[in-house]
Design a protein around this motif. Structure first.
Motif, PDB file in Angstrom:
ATOM      1  N   TRP A 182     -15.235   1.188  11.593  1.00  0.00           N
ATOM      2  CA  TRP A 182     -13.773   1.918  11.248  1.00  0.00           C
ATOM      3  C   TRP A 182     -12.616   1.226  12.302  1.00  0.00           C
ATOM      4  CZ3 TRP A 182     -11.565   3.967   7.413  1.00  0.00           C
ATOM      5  CH2 TRP A 182     -12.141   4.789   6.657  1.00  0.00           C
ATOM      6  N   VAL A 183     -13.076   1.119  13.474  1.00  0.00           N
ATOM      7  CA  VAL A 183     -12.435   0.436  14.740  1.00  0.00           C
ATOM      8  C   VAL A 183     -12.069  -0.870  14.199  1.00  0.00           C
ATOM      9  CG1 VAL A 183     -12.217   0.042  16.874  1.00  0.00           C
ATOM     10  CG2 VAL A 183     -13.334   2.244  16.458  1.00  0.00           C
ATOM     11  N   LEU A 184     -13.153  -1.343  14.124  1.00  0.00           N
ATOM     12  CA  LEU A 184     -12.917  -3.178  13.696  1.00  0.00           C
ATOM     13  C   LEU A 184     -12.037  -3.284  12.640  1.00  0.00           C
ATOM     14  CD1 LEU A 184     -16.507  -4.616  14.322  1.00  0.00           C
ATOM     15  CD2 LEU A 184     -14.347  -4.603  15.883  1.00  0.00           C
ATOM     16  N   GLY A 185     -12.099  -2.435  11.492  1.00  0.00           N
ATOM     17  CA  GLY A 185     -11.170  -2.503  10.334  1.00  0.00           C
ATOM     18  C   GLY A 185      -9.969  -2.275  10.640  1.00  0.00           C
ATOM     19  N   ALA A 186      -9.498  -1.309  11.533  1.00  0.00           N
ATOM     20  CA  ALA A 186      -8.175  -0.891  11.880  1.00  0.00           C
ATOM     21  C   ALA A 186      -7.558  -1.924  12.517  1.00  0.00           C
ATOM     22  CB  ALA A 186      -8.363   0.559  12.684  1.00  0.00           C
ATOM     23  N   ALA A 187      -8.442  -2.489  13.519  1.00  0.00           N
ATOM     24  CA  ALA A 187      -7.780  -3.671  14.307  1.00  0.00           C
ATOM     25  C   ALA A 187      -7.427  -4.706  13.572  1.00  0.00           C
ATOM     26  CB  ALA A 187      -8.908  -4.089  15.383  1.00  0.00           C
ATOM     27  N   ALA A 188      -8.413  -4.989  12.368  1.00  0.00           N
ATOM     28  CA  ALA A 188      -7.961  -6.328  11.779  1.00  0.00           C
ATOM     29  C   ALA A 188      -6.873  -6.064  10.773  1.00  0.00           C
ATOM     30  CB  ALA A 188      -9.265  -6.442  10.913  1.00  0.00           C
ATOM     31  N   LEU A 189      -6.730  -4.711  10.379  1.00  0.00           N
ATOM     32  CA  LEU A 189      -5.425  -4.334   9.592  1.00  0.00           C
ATOM     33  C   LEU A 189      -4.230  -4.449  10.487  1.00  0.00           C
ATOM     34  CD1 LEU A 189      -4.387  -3.189   6.942  1.00  0.00           C
ATOM     35  CD2 LEU A 189      -4.790  -1.064   7.781  1.00  0.00           C
ATOM     36  N   ALA A 190      -4.341  -4.014  11.657  1.00  0.00           N
ATOM     37  CA  ALA A 190      -3.076  -4.086  12.557  1.00  0.00           C
ATOM     38  C   ALA A 190      -2.781  -5.618  12.647  1.00  0.00           C
ATOM     39  CB  ALA A 190      -3.223  -3.290  13.948  1.00  0.00           C
ATOM     40  N   VAL A 191      -3.649  -6.464  12.946  1.00  0.00           N
ATOM     41  CA  VAL A 191      -3.409  -7.880  13.137  1.00  0.00           C
ATOM     42  C   VAL A 191      -2.707  -8.644  12.012  1.00  0.00           C
ATOM     43  CG1 VAL A 191      -4.276 -10.096  13.642  1.00  0.00           C
ATOM     44  CG2 VAL A 191      -5.042  -8.178  14.795  1.00  0.00           C
ATOM     45  N   VAL A 226      -0.941  -6.925   9.650  1.00  0.00           N
ATOM     46  CA  VAL A 226       0.130  -6.503   9.482  1.00  0.00           C
ATOM     47  C   VAL A 226       1.307  -6.929  10.549  1.00  0.00           C
ATOM     48  CG1 VAL A 226       1.749  -4.180   9.842  1.00  0.00           C
ATOM     49  CG2 VAL A 226      -0.538  -4.190   8.465  1.00  0.00           C
ATOM     50  N   LEU A 227       0.720  -7.303  11.853  1.00  0.00           N
ATOM     51  CA  LEU A 227       1.545  -7.626  12.795  1.00  0.00           C
ATOM     52  C   LEU A 227       2.052  -9.204  12.262  1.00  0.00           C
ATOM     53  CD1 LEU A 227       2.982  -7.516  15.584  1.00  0.00           C
ATOM     54  CD2 LEU A 227       0.966  -8.048  16.558  1.00  0.00           C
ATOM     55  N   LEU A 228       1.117  -9.964  11.853  1.00  0.00           N
ATOM     56  CA  LEU A 228       1.316 -11.544  11.409  1.00  0.00           C
ATOM     57  C   LEU A 228       2.371 -11.187  10.452  1.00  0.00           C
ATOM     58  CD1 LEU A 228      -1.965 -12.945  11.837  1.00  0.00           C
ATOM     59  CD2 LEU A 228      -0.201 -13.283  13.402  1.00  0.00           C
ATOM     60  N   GLY A 229       2.253 -10.414   9.324  1.00  0.00           N
ATOM     61  CA  GLY A 229       3.039 -10.428   8.209  1.00  0.00           C
ATOM     62  C   GLY A 229       4.649  -9.979   8.756  1.00  0.00           C
ATOM     63  N   VAL A 230       4.560  -9.098   9.581  1.00  0.00           N
ATOM     64  CA  VAL A 230       6.195  -8.744   9.886  1.00  0.00           C
ATOM     65  C   VAL A 230       6.687 -10.005  10.906  1.00  0.00           C
ATOM     66  CG1 VAL A 230       7.317  -6.870  11.443  1.00  0.00           C
ATOM     67  CG2 VAL A 230       5.485  -6.255  10.137  1.00  0.00           C
ATOM     68  N   GLN A 231       5.798 -10.581  11.710  1.00  0.00           N
ATOM     69  CA  GLN A 231       6.278 -11.691  12.187  1.00  0.00           C
ATOM     70  C   GLN A 231       6.692 -12.910  11.467  1.00  0.00           C
ATOM     71  OE1 GLN A 231       3.775 -13.284  14.960  1.00  0.00           O
ATOM     72  NE2 GLN A 231       5.122 -14.686  16.040  1.00  0.00           N
ATOM     73  N   ALA A 232       5.969 -12.916  10.241  1.00  0.00           N
ATOM     74  CA  ALA A 232       6.273 -13.981   9.426  1.00  0.00           C
ATOM     75  C   ALA A 232       7.748 -13.808   8.728  1.00  0.00           C
ATOM     76  CB  ALA A 232       5.235 -14.302   8.434  1.00  0.00           C
ATOM     77  N   THR A 233       8.099 -12.366   8.397  1.00  0.00           N
ATOM     78  CA  THR A 233       9.318 -12.122   7.985  1.00  0.00           C
ATOM     79  C   THR A 233      10.459 -12.350   8.785  1.00  0.00           C
ATOM     80  OG1 THR A 233       9.238  -9.869   8.630  1.00  0.00           O
ATOM     81  CG2 THR A 233       8.099 -10.360   6.432  1.00  0.00           C
ATOM     82  N   GLY A 234      10.266 -12.580  10.221  1.00  0.00           N
ATOM     83  CA  GLY A 234      11.446 -12.874  11.114  1.00  0.00           C
ATOM     84  C   GLY A 234      11.840 -11.650  11.642  1.00  0.00           C
ATOM     85  N   ILE A 235      11.403 -10.571  11.306  1.00  0.00           N
ATOM     86  CA  ILE A 235      12.083  -8.907  11.957  1.00  0.00           C
ATOM     87  C   ILE A 235      11.839  -9.167  13.242  1.00  0.00           C
ATOM     88  CG2 ILE A 235      12.013  -6.598  11.560  1.00  0.00           C
ATOM     89  CD1 ILE A 235      11.144  -7.106   9.011  1.00  0.00           C
TER      90      ILE A 235
END
Length: 254
Positions: free
Chosen positions: A50-59, A61-70
């Motif tokens: 569960w911890v590894l899955g949550a960390a992968a999901l956070a990464v 999401v972070l890459l997606g937000v950075q790609a949007t330029g926000i």
């Protein structure tokens, strides 16, 4: 003879069978582990997943937000930086040149220079540099040194005789982009001296030796003879276009 109401009662010979309610009650109770058997690791492993899955999901999401330029772009705090504090160039002199560069030679020399001390081991005191130097030398004719009366024209204006100064070799220009130190050996004392004092002009002797070797090679390469021939051809083509039929070009002794 047994009575009808006693048919389902357990006896010593026929013990009672479990009913559906008894089986359901037993299934709700977790059995205790047997003595000496380690407990199951399913709980910790499941938590780690569960911890590894949550960390992968956070990464993700972070890459997606950075790609949007926000969010602003993340930069390496230890990235390499270069600061240029050089002073502006200073013009010291201007010279008017009347040179005709008639030939040019590219040379390469390998300099193997060693500086050491007698009866001292090389691992203590030794400087040996293997340097590959590339340089260029020009051969030119200086038209500003043409003497008065060096150009003689015939009466019919069909022939002309020109006496030129002998070609000269220019200064050797060491090409630092093509020159490099191939190998270097330094003793322990030399390395300690570099750490304490340092010598930014340590390679100057190697550069000067490479230039001297290239200059000597240019003198023996026939570069001036090639310059004489190229200058003669250039003047013949130019003067023939002006109507001269016979052109004689000679050179004074250097």
């Amino acid at each position: 003879m047994a009575r009808d109401g006693d048919i389902n009662e357990p006896t010593r010979e026929f013990p009672g069978y479990p009913t559906s309610d008894d089986l359901r009650a037993r299934s709700d109770v977790t059995p205790d582990p047997a003595p000496g058997v380690p407990p199951s690791a399913g709980g910790p492993v499941r938590g780690l997943l569960w911890v590894l899955g949550a960390a992968a999901l956070a990464v993700v999401v972070l890459l997606g937000v950075q790609a949007t330029g926000i969010l602003p772009e993340f930069r390496n705090p230890f990235a390499k930086e270069q600061t240029d504090r050089s002073q502006p160039p200073l013009l010291k002199s201007i010279r008017d040149l009347s040179r005709y560069v008639a030939a040019e030679g590219d040379f390469q020399v390998v300099v193997d220079l060693q500086n050491d001390r007698r009866n001292v081991p090389d691992f203590l005191l030794n400087e040996r540099t293997l340097f590959v130097g590339a340089g260029r030398v020009e051969a030119y004719v200086d038209f500003s040194k043409i003497a008065e009366g060096a150009i003689v024209e015939s009466a019919d204006k069909k022939s002309v005789e020109i006496k030129l100064p002998a070609p000269q070799l220019g200064e050797t220009n060491l090409d630092l982009e093509k020159s490099y130190v191939f190998a270097e050996q330094r003793g322990l004392i030399n390395r300690l001296n570099d750490l304490v004092a340092g010598n930014p002009n340590r390679q100057q002797q190697v550069y000067q030796l490479a230039e001297d070797r290239i200059t000597a090679a240019a003198r023996d390469s026939g570069l001036t003879a090639r310059a004489e021939e190229n200058t003669r051809k250039m003047l013949e083509g130019l003067l023939r276009s002006l109507g001269y039929q016979k052109i004689t070009v000679t050179y004074t002794a250097p």
